[in-house]
Design a protein around this motif. Structure first.
Motif, PDB file in Angstrom:
ATOM      1  N   GLN A   1       0.832  -1.207   0.000  1.00 47.80           N
ATOM      2  CA  GLN A   1       0.000   0.000   0.000  1.00 47.80           C
ATOM      3  C   GLN A   1       0.867   1.258   0.000  1.00 47.80           C
ATOM      4  OE1 GLN A   1      -0.471  -2.799   1.687  1.00 47.80           O
ATOM      5  NE2 GLN A   1      -2.559  -2.995   2.492  1.00 47.80           N
ATOM      6  N   ALA A   2       1.987   1.197   0.733  1.00 45.68           N
ATOM      7  CA  ALA A   2       2.917   2.333   0.758  1.00 45.68           C
ATOM      8  C   ALA A   2       3.473   2.592  -0.641  1.00 45.68           C
ATOM      9  CB  ALA A   2       4.051   2.068   1.740  1.00 45.68           C
ATOM     10  N   PHE A   3       3.781   1.509  -1.346  1.00 39.25           N
ATOM     11  CA  PHE A   3       4.335   1.637  -2.689  1.00 39.25           C
ATOM     12  C   PHE A   3       3.310   2.249  -3.652  1.00 39.25           C
ATOM     13  CE2 PHE A   3       6.053   0.163  -6.774  1.00 39.25           C
ATOM     14  CZ  PHE A   3       7.388   0.489  -6.608  1.00 39.25           C
ATOM     15  N   VAL A   4       2.028   1.858  -3.498  1.00 39.09           N
ATOM     16  CA  VAL A   4       0.953   2.429  -4.320  1.00 39.09           C
ATOM     17  C   VAL A   4       0.865   3.936  -4.087  1.00 39.09           C
ATOM     18  CG1 VAL A   4      -1.560   2.513  -4.653  1.00 39.09           C
ATOM     19  CG2 VAL A   4      -0.391   0.302  -4.499  1.00 39.09           C
ATOM     20  N   LEU A   5       0.941   4.351  -2.824  1.00 35.22           N
ATOM     21  CA  LEU A   5       0.897   5.783  -2.497  1.00 35.22           C
ATOM     22  C   LEU A   5       2.108   6.518  -3.082  1.00 35.22           C
ATOM     23  CD1 LEU A   5      -0.287   5.433   1.193  1.00 35.22           C
ATOM     24  CD2 LEU A   5      -1.495   6.739  -0.571  1.00 35.22           C
ATOM     25  N   TYR A   6       3.255   5.852  -3.072  1.00 35.67           N
ATOM     26  CA  TYR A   6       4.468   6.464  -3.630  1.00 35.67           C
ATOM     27  C   TYR A   6       4.303   6.707  -5.137  1.00 35.67           C
ATOM     28  CZ  TYR A   6       9.398   7.011  -4.903  1.00 35.67           C
ATOM     29  OH  TYR A   6      10.594   7.479  -5.394  1.00 35.67           O
ATOM     30  N   ILE A   7       3.765   5.712  -5.845  1.00 38.88           N
ATOM     31  CA  ILE A   7       3.514   5.851  -7.286  1.00 38.88           C
ATOM     32  C   ILE A   7       2.496   6.968  -7.535  1.00 38.88           C
ATOM     33  CG2 ILE A   7       2.628   4.696  -9.348  1.00 38.88           C
ATOM     34  CD1 ILE A   7       5.388   3.699  -8.425  1.00 38.88           C
ATOM     35  N   GLN A   8       1.468   7.000  -6.674  1.00 37.41           N
ATOM     36  CA  GLN A   8       0.436   8.053  -6.792  1.00 37.41           C
ATOM     37  C   GLN A   8       1.065   9.436  -6.641  1.00 37.41           C
ATOM     38  OE1 GLN A   8      -3.181   7.386  -4.419  1.00 37.41           O
ATOM     39  NE2 GLN A   8      -3.161   9.566  -3.879  1.00 37.41           N
ATOM     40  N   MET A   9       1.980   9.553  -5.722  1.00 32.99           N
ATOM     41  CA  MET A   9       2.673  10.821  -5.494  1.00 32.99           C
ATOM     42  C   MET A   9       3.471  11.236  -6.741  1.00 32.99           C
ATOM     43  SD  MET A   9       5.543  11.722  -2.581  1.00 32.99           S
ATOM     44  CE  MET A   9       6.842  10.865  -3.457  1.00 32.99           C
ATOM     45  N   LEU A  10       4.161  10.275  -7.346  1.00 29.88           N
ATOM     46  CA  LEU A  10       4.950  10.575  -8.540  1.00 29.88           C
ATOM     47  C   LEU A  10       4.062  10.989  -9.709  1.00 29.88           C
ATOM     48  CD1 LEU A  10       7.614   7.684  -8.476  1.00 29.88           C
ATOM     49  CD2 LEU A  10       7.874  10.025  -7.661  1.00 29.88           C
ATOM     50  N   THR A  11       2.895  10.335  -9.830  1.00 31.26           N
ATOM     51  CA  THR A  11       1.988  10.683 -10.938  1.00 31.26           C
ATOM     52  C   THR A  11       1.415  12.086 -10.774  1.00 31.26           C
ATOM     53  OG1 THR A  11       0.125   9.626  -9.798  1.00 31.26           O
ATOM     54  CG2 THR A  11       1.340   8.274 -11.382  1.00 31.26           C
ATOM     55  N   GLN A  12       1.423  12.600  -9.549  1.00 29.73           N
ATOM     56  CA  GLN A  12       0.965  13.977  -9.313  1.00 29.73           C
ATOM     57  C   GLN A  12       2.115  14.978  -9.389  1.00 29.73           C
ATOM     58  OE1 GLN A  12      -1.290  14.183  -5.663  1.00 29.73           O
ATOM     59  NE2 GLN A  12      -2.776  12.640  -6.328  1.00 29.73           N
ATOM     60  N   ASN A  13       3.251  14.483  -9.941  1.00 32.65           N
ATOM     61  CA  ASN A  13       4.442  15.324 -10.132  1.00 32.65           C
ATOM     62  C   ASN A  13       4.957  15.931  -8.824  1.00 32.65           C
ATOM     63  OD1 ASN A  13       4.594  14.980 -12.965  1.00 32.65           O
ATOM     64  ND2 ASN A  13       2.918  16.445 -13.217  1.00 32.65           N
TER      65      ASN A  13
END
Length: 624
Positions: free
Chosen positions: A108-120
């Motif tokens: 779940q932490a990794f999903v949030l990390y990817i989400q953060m990157l997609t929001q630049n």
């Protein structure tokens, strides 16, 4: 408690010169209250106050709420706050990622990390150090590349986390390269490298770093002590533990567990009891991990009474604690007690594990409970537990004890998993006990063909040949061992007296009290002869004369240890011996007689189980 009770003196509100007073606490006061909340009820009341006063969008207060909810064990509330955050920043993302990581929710932490990157939103050093804490090596490699690209690789926290990732992934070379190129080494980075070395079995390298440190904290000491304990060097673990006691660093629960593990391996009851007294006098918390370690230590050091006392005193017991007590009963041959404890555990609603069934099947094997053993073996399917090599080994032992050698052989051949030398050694032991030379030869032929033969299996076959007087067979086995480059493991027995462990090899004369030990051996031989003892010279593997064979048996390591115990301890006290191999049949017979002649209880822990010798009989029922 009312919703405004948190906002008591000193005054939380500011007054204006108008007739209307504002009763809103200052932002600093609200941050203080959020941080100091001791339970979920208090925090929910503060959260409600923020919503009522239109402060739920304040980024700083939201950040503090996330952290406090998580620290109180309510991650779902922390996530809810995060989701309502408008335009989350790298700080809010890092906080929620960290909260998932500390709750072992890495995916779940990794999903949030990817989400953060997609929001630049670009990660910072704290984001990387949080993500790296528990990630697998493959993900760690990817994060390492990104940290390097963004210029965070040289950050002390990030570099330390990367060292940990590579060490946990057993890439100790890469971990050391990163460690060696650190611009600055902190206590944390040194401890991380020591832990990595220790967990991967490189205890010498770990010790070199450890010895070079000027300041050491409890975590560092624990890593080194546990490294020794987990990699077969328990004596060094206890020596280091004693050094820690002389330092200014106070041991904690983790230290105690590591030290007790070392005591359990060596079977040193006196040292274990001293640690127990230290824990009590220093008020170290006996949590379920420490309590279970005490049960394991006492069981493996020959004191089931102490193990059960600790078990009964523990309030917080998990399945690992129950397993430890069940396995303890089983290894001592107290099979009915093990089965009764299993039934109580199941009635309490605890789910048995594969370790539970190893204990139960071992208990059945030690007591010869064939029907019950099959029932428990089949019961594993109900709990969706797949049989491992240890479970099959217990069943082979059980079938062998019952004399069903052919059935045991077919059982091994039909296994879903690959067999190992220990399993075949169990079957060969049954052949020795039942005197079945033909079947032993059949098994050994198969082992040699499959390259599964070991020193233990060769020695067992030699014993079977020697017992039947077939010296040509013994010579053939010895020639096979020589061609295969297999050496017989030397027998070693140890005894603890006054917190000091004394080790003996066969024919050993290095002990400071060798003269007194051999005088006692002569006395013991006179006792044995007077009680009709006949040496079992057929088990001596060398084709010697009868007198030479008797002399060889008389100086076996366990006899030397028993002799030392008799001259070094008070009359009537229990003698406890630990042996690295199975007790030989002759020493087994001798120990039974010595227990009867001296009125002493003698407890021997060999490679396979415990033997309680009392008044001329043994708890194993002469099957081991």
């Amino acid at each position: 408690m009312s919703g405004t009770s948190f906002f008591s003196s000193p005054p939380l509100y500011t007054t204006s010169t108008t007739t209307k007073y504002s009763h809103s606490p200052s932002p600093d006061r609200l941050k203080f209250l959020i941080d100091k909340s001791k339970n979920i009820r208090q925090l929910l009341q503060i959260h409600a106050f923020l919503i009522r006063n239109g402060l739920e969008s304040d980024p700083v207060l939201n950040f503090r709420l996330q952290q406090s909810y998580s620290s109180l064990g309510h991650l779902q509330h922390s996530v809810a706050v995060f989701k309502r955050t408008h335009s989350p920043t790298v700080f809010s993302y890092t906080a929620i990622i960290h909260n998932h990581v500390i709750n072992d929710l890495y995916e779940q932490a990794f999903v949030l990390y990817i989400q953060m990157l997609t929001q630049n939103i670009e990660p910072n050093a704290f984001t990387f150090s949080s993500m790296l804490k528990t990630c697998p090596l493959e993900s760690g490699n990817a994060l390492h590349c990104q940290a390097l690209k963004l210029g965070y690789e040289s950050d002390t926290y990030v570099r330390t986390a990367l060292v940990d990732v590579y060490a946990r992934g057993s890439d100790i070379v890469s971990a050391r390269k990163l460690f060696d190129t650190m611009p600055e080494r902190s206590l944390v980075s040194l401890t991380t490298m020591i832990t990595g070395y220790a967990k991967n079995g490189h205890v010498q390298e770990a010790r070199e770093l450890f010895d070079g440190m000027e300041d050491r904290d409890a975590v560092c000491w624990n890593a080194m002590i546990d490294g020794y304990s987990q990699h077969g060097r328990p004596n060094e673990a206890l020596i280091l533990f004693r050094k820690m006691l002389l330092s200014k660093v106070k041991p904690n629960e983790v230290t105690v567990v590591a030290a007790l593990s070392a005591c359990a391996q060596m079977g040193v009851l006196e040292s274990g009891r001293w640690i127990h007294a230290y824990v009590k006098s220093n008020r170290i918390q006996v949590n379920k991990h420490v309590g279970t370690a005490f049960i394991d230590m006492y069981s493996k050091s020959g004191s089931l009474e102490d193990a059960r006392m600790v078990f009964d005193q523990m309030r917080d017991k998990d399945v690992i604690t129950w397993n430890s007590m069940i396995v303890g009963y089983a290894m001592h041959g107290f099979s009915l007690e093990a089965l009764q404890l299993f039934n109580v555990m199941c009635k309490l609603g605890l789910q048995p594990t594969d370790i539970t069934f190893i204990g139960i099947l071992s208990a059945c094997a030690n007591a010869g409970l064939l029907s019950e053993g099959w029932t428990y073996f089949q019961l594993m399917e109900k709990y969706l537990i797949e049989a491992k090599i240890e479970h099959y080994g217990c069943m082979v032992n059980l079938l062998g004890r019952a004399g069903q050698l052919e059935k045991a052989y077919e059982f091994v051949k039909s296994m879903k998993i690959d067999s190992d030398p220990i399993l075949w050694g169990t079957l060969l032991t049954a052949c020795r006990i039942h005197g079945d030379l033909r079947f032993a030869e059949k098994i050994m032929e198969f082992l040699v063909e499959q390259d599964l033969a070991t020193s233990g299996t060769y020695v067992l076959l030699s014993n079977i040949y020697a017992a039947s007087g077939d010296w040509d067979g013994v010579a053939k086995v010895r020639a096979l061992m020589k061609r295969s480059g297999v050496d017989k493991e030397p027998g070693c027995s140890s005894i603890e007296v006054n917190n000091k462990v004394h080790e003996f090899l066969a024919g050993d004369m290095k002990h400071p009290k060798s003269k007194e030990i051999y005088i006692m051996l002569e006395e013991m031989n006179k006792w044995l002869e007077a009680h009709g003892y006949l040496p079992q010279t057929d088990i001596v593997l060398h084709n010697l004369g009868e007198v030479e064979k008797q002399q060889t048996l008389a100086v076996h390591s366990e006899r030397l240890a028993i002799a030392y115990g008799l001259i070094s301890t008070q009359a009537g006290t229990t003698i406890k011996i630990v042996k690295n191999l199975r007790v030989c049949p002759d020493c087994h017979a001798v120990t039974k007689l010595i227990s009867k002649i001296t009125g002493r209880k003698i407890i021997v822990r060999d490679r396979n189980r415990f033997h309680h010798f009392v008044d001329g009989s043994c708890s194993c029922g002469d099957f081991w």
